[in-house]
Design a protein around this motif. Structure first.
Motif, PDB file in Angstrom:
ATOM      1  N   CYS A 192       9.735  31.641  12.589  1.00  0.00           N
ATOM      2  CA  CYS A 192      10.693  31.084  13.512  1.00  0.00           C
ATOM      3  C   CYS A 192      10.455  30.032  14.487  1.00  0.00           C
ATOM      4  O   CYS A 192      11.245  29.335  14.752  1.00  0.00           O
ATOM      5  CB  CYS A 192      10.993  32.225  14.329  1.00  0.00           C
ATOM      6  SG  CYS A 192      11.774  33.860  13.695  1.00  0.00           S
ATOM      7  N   LEU A 193       9.364  30.018  14.840  1.00  0.00           N
ATOM      8  CA  LEU A 193       8.843  28.808  15.508  1.00  0.00           C
ATOM      9  C   LEU A 193       8.600  27.251  14.930  1.00  0.00           C
ATOM     10  O   LEU A 193       8.463  26.371  15.519  1.00  0.00           O
ATOM     11  CB  LEU A 193       7.741  29.245  16.598  1.00  0.00           C
ATOM     12  CG  LEU A 193       7.989  30.380  17.290  1.00  0.00           C
ATOM     13  CD1 LEU A 193       6.508  30.709  17.963  1.00  0.00           C
ATOM     14  CD2 LEU A 193       8.835  30.024  18.594  1.00  0.00           C
ATOM     15  N   ALA A 194       8.322  27.360  13.698  1.00  0.00           N
ATOM     16  CA  ALA A 194       7.808  25.986  12.930  1.00  0.00           C
ATOM     17  C   ALA A 194       9.282  25.239  13.024  1.00  0.00           C
ATOM     18  O   ALA A 194      10.387  25.731  12.547  1.00  0.00           O
ATOM     19  CB  ALA A 194       7.492  26.525  11.629  1.00  0.00           C
ATOM     20  N   ASP A 195       8.939  23.921  13.224  1.00  0.00           N
ATOM     21  CA  ASP A 195       9.878  23.034  12.670  1.00  0.00           C
ATOM     22  C   ASP A 195      10.271  22.891  11.412  1.00  0.00           C
ATOM     23  O   ASP A 195       9.308  22.200  10.904  1.00  0.00           O
ATOM     24  CB  ASP A 195       9.579  21.726  13.540  1.00  0.00           C
ATOM     25  CG  ASP A 195      10.609  20.543  13.244  1.00  0.00           C
ATOM     26  OD1 ASP A 195      11.534  20.707  12.483  1.00  0.00           O
ATOM     27  OD2 ASP A 195      10.577  19.466  14.042  1.00  0.00           O
ATOM     28  N   ASN A 207      11.761  21.018   9.467  1.00  0.00           N
ATOM     29  CA  ASN A 207      12.072  19.619   9.221  1.00  0.00           C
ATOM     30  C   ASN A 207      10.880  18.626   9.330  1.00  0.00           C
ATOM     31  O   ASN A 207      10.988  17.335   9.216  1.00  0.00           O
ATOM     32  CB  ASN A 207      13.387  18.931   9.703  1.00  0.00           C
ATOM     33  CG  ASN A 207      14.493  19.907   9.575  1.00  0.00           C
ATOM     34  OD1 ASN A 207      14.988  19.774   8.460  1.00  0.00           O
ATOM     35  ND2 ASN A 207      15.052  20.660  10.455  1.00  0.00           N
ATOM     36  N   ASP A 208       9.759  19.343   9.631  1.00  0.00           N
ATOM     37  CA  ASP A 208       8.566  18.362  10.105  1.00  0.00           C
ATOM     38  C   ASP A 208       7.551  18.736   8.847  1.00  0.00           C
ATOM     39  O   ASP A 208       7.164  20.083   8.629  1.00  0.00           O
ATOM     40  CB  ASP A 208       7.826  18.881  11.315  1.00  0.00           C
ATOM     41  CG  ASP A 208       6.557  18.116  11.575  1.00  0.00           C
ATOM     42  OD1 ASP A 208       6.525  17.076  12.164  1.00  0.00           O
ATOM     43  OD2 ASP A 208       5.520  18.710  11.568  1.00  0.00           O
ATOM     44  N   TYR A 209       7.042  17.638   8.136  1.00  0.00           N
ATOM     45  CA  TYR A 209       6.090  18.110   7.030  1.00  0.00           C
ATOM     46  C   TYR A 209       5.064  18.877   7.265  1.00  0.00           C
ATOM     47  O   TYR A 209       4.586  19.948   6.605  1.00  0.00           O
ATOM     48  CB  TYR A 209       5.484  16.704   6.599  1.00  0.00           C
ATOM     49  CG  TYR A 209       4.632  16.875   5.401  1.00  0.00           C
ATOM     50  CD1 TYR A 209       5.114  17.051   4.075  1.00  0.00           C
ATOM     51  CD2 TYR A 209       3.267  16.787   5.568  1.00  0.00           C
ATOM     52  CE1 TYR A 209       4.371  17.291   3.027  1.00  0.00           C
ATOM     53  CE2 TYR A 209       2.399  16.919   4.434  1.00  0.00           C
ATOM     54  CZ  TYR A 209       2.867  17.162   3.123  1.00  0.00           C
ATOM     55  OH  TYR A 209       2.163  17.477   2.236  1.00  0.00           O
ATOM     56  N   SER A 210       4.366  18.671   8.481  1.00  0.00           N
ATOM     57  CA  SER A 210       3.108  19.367   8.808  1.00  0.00           C
ATOM     58  C   SER A 210       3.196  20.909   9.276  1.00  0.00           C
ATOM     59  O   SER A 210       2.494  21.742   8.625  1.00  0.00           O
ATOM     60  CB  SER A 210       2.435  18.508  10.107  1.00  0.00           C
ATOM     61  OG  SER A 210       1.301  19.356  10.391  1.00  0.00           O
ATOM     62  N   GLU A 211       4.239  20.962   9.920  1.00  0.00           N
ATOM     63  CA  GLU A 211       4.618  22.324  10.243  1.00  0.00           C
ATOM     64  C   GLU A 211       5.061  23.151   9.055  1.00  0.00           C
ATOM     65  O   GLU A 211       4.577  24.276   9.034  1.00  0.00           O
ATOM     66  CB  GLU A 211       5.660  22.486  11.326  1.00  0.00           C
ATOM     67  CG  GLU A 211       5.088  21.895  12.812  1.00  0.00           C
ATOM     68  CD  GLU A 211       6.100  22.211  13.981  1.00  0.00           C
ATOM     69  OE1 GLU A 211       6.704  23.236  13.860  1.00  0.00           O
ATOM     70  OE2 GLU A 211       5.989  21.435  14.954  1.00  0.00           O
ATOM     71  N   ASP A 260       1.576  27.407   3.528  1.00  0.00           N
ATOM     72  CA  ASP A 260       0.263  27.628   3.192  1.00  0.00           C
ATOM     73  C   ASP A 260      -0.191  29.189   3.503  1.00  0.00           C
ATOM     74  O   ASP A 260      -0.806  29.766   3.011  1.00  0.00           O
ATOM     75  CB  ASP A 260      -0.818  26.753   3.981  1.00  0.00           C
ATOM     76  CG  ASP A 260      -0.844  25.378   3.427  1.00  0.00           C
ATOM     77  OD1 ASP A 260      -0.276  25.317   2.162  1.00  0.00           O
ATOM     78  OD2 ASP A 260      -1.482  24.392   3.982  1.00  0.00           O
ATOM     79  N   ILE A 261       0.601  29.592   4.739  1.00  0.00           N
ATOM     80  CA  ILE A 261       0.411  30.974   4.945  1.00  0.00           C
ATOM     81  C   ILE A 261       1.456  32.131   4.495  1.00  0.00           C
ATOM     82  O   ILE A 261       0.667  33.040   3.942  1.00  0.00           O
ATOM     83  CB  ILE A 261       0.602  30.876   6.782  1.00  0.00           C
ATOM     84  CG1 ILE A 261      -0.547  30.302   7.334  1.00  0.00           C
ATOM     85  CG2 ILE A 261       0.735  32.243   7.169  1.00  0.00           C
ATOM     86  CD1 ILE A 261      -0.191  30.088   8.915  1.00  0.00           C
ATOM     87  N   VAL A 262       2.578  31.758   4.264  1.00  0.00           N
ATOM     88  CA  VAL A 262       3.395  32.516   3.767  1.00  0.00           C
ATOM     89  C   VAL A 262       3.737  32.430   2.208  1.00  0.00           C
ATOM     90  O   VAL A 262       3.486  33.489   1.501  1.00  0.00           O
ATOM     91  CB  VAL A 262       4.997  32.281   4.189  1.00  0.00           C
ATOM     92  CG1 VAL A 262       5.893  33.171   3.699  1.00  0.00           C
ATOM     93  CG2 VAL A 262       4.764  32.487   5.492  1.00  0.00           C
ATOM     94  N   VAL A 263       3.807  31.276   1.541  1.00  0.00           N
ATOM     95  CA  VAL A 263       3.863  30.792  -0.097  1.00  0.00           C
ATOM     96  C   VAL A 263       2.490  31.175  -0.833  1.00  0.00           C
ATOM     97  O   VAL A 263       2.576  31.963  -1.622  1.00  0.00           O
ATOM     98  CB  VAL A 263       4.589  29.776  -0.064  1.00  0.00           C
ATOM     99  CG1 VAL A 263       4.687  29.317  -1.606  1.00  0.00           C
ATOM    100  CG2 VAL A 263       5.768  29.565   0.480  1.00  0.00           C
TER     101      VAL A 263
END
Length: 119
Positions: free
Chosen positions: A32-35, A37-41, A47-50
């Motif tokens: 929810c908090l991740a942007d 549209n930002d490559y790094s986020e 990396d954590i979910v997929v």
């Protein structure tokens, strides 16, 4: 036998980010908090979910998923049909479906390389 690329597997695969997917609270908050549209986020979320799910796939299924994303990127698909079928946990709208999918492809290819080094 080589399996043809299918957009439907991408829709199913992205269920990982759907509001109906049963995540732990901390993972749900991260998404929810991740942007988106930002490559790094976005990469961090992948990396954590997929990564854990992807690494549990068979080698054939991992290759099929990678080849499918590559195929539709090469076809200049916008992936709009995929994103319209999901209610994502991301707080922000995905501005560029191709950016999202190319970032996903890059991460999947990195995970696949991890598996090759381990085998």
């Amino acid at each position: 036998m080589k399996v043809k690329p299918s957009i439907s597997i991408l829709t199913g695969f992205l269920f990982l980010f759907d509001i109906d997917y049963p995540h732990e609270e901390s993972v749900e908050e991260l998404i929810c908090l991740a942007d988106v549209n930002d490559y790094s986020e976005l990469s961090k979320v992948f990396d954590i979910v997929v990564r854990p799910d992807f690494l549990n796939y068979s080698e054939d299924d991992r290759c099929w998923l990678i080849e499918t994303i590559s195929f539709f990127l090469n076809e200049n698909d916008s992936f709009k049909a995929i994103f319209e079928k999901r209610s994502f946990l991301f707080s922000d709208e995905i501005e560029d479906g191709r950016f999202f999918m190319s970032t996903l492809l890059g991460r999947l290819q990195a995970y696949q390389q991890e598996m090759i080094r381990v085998e």
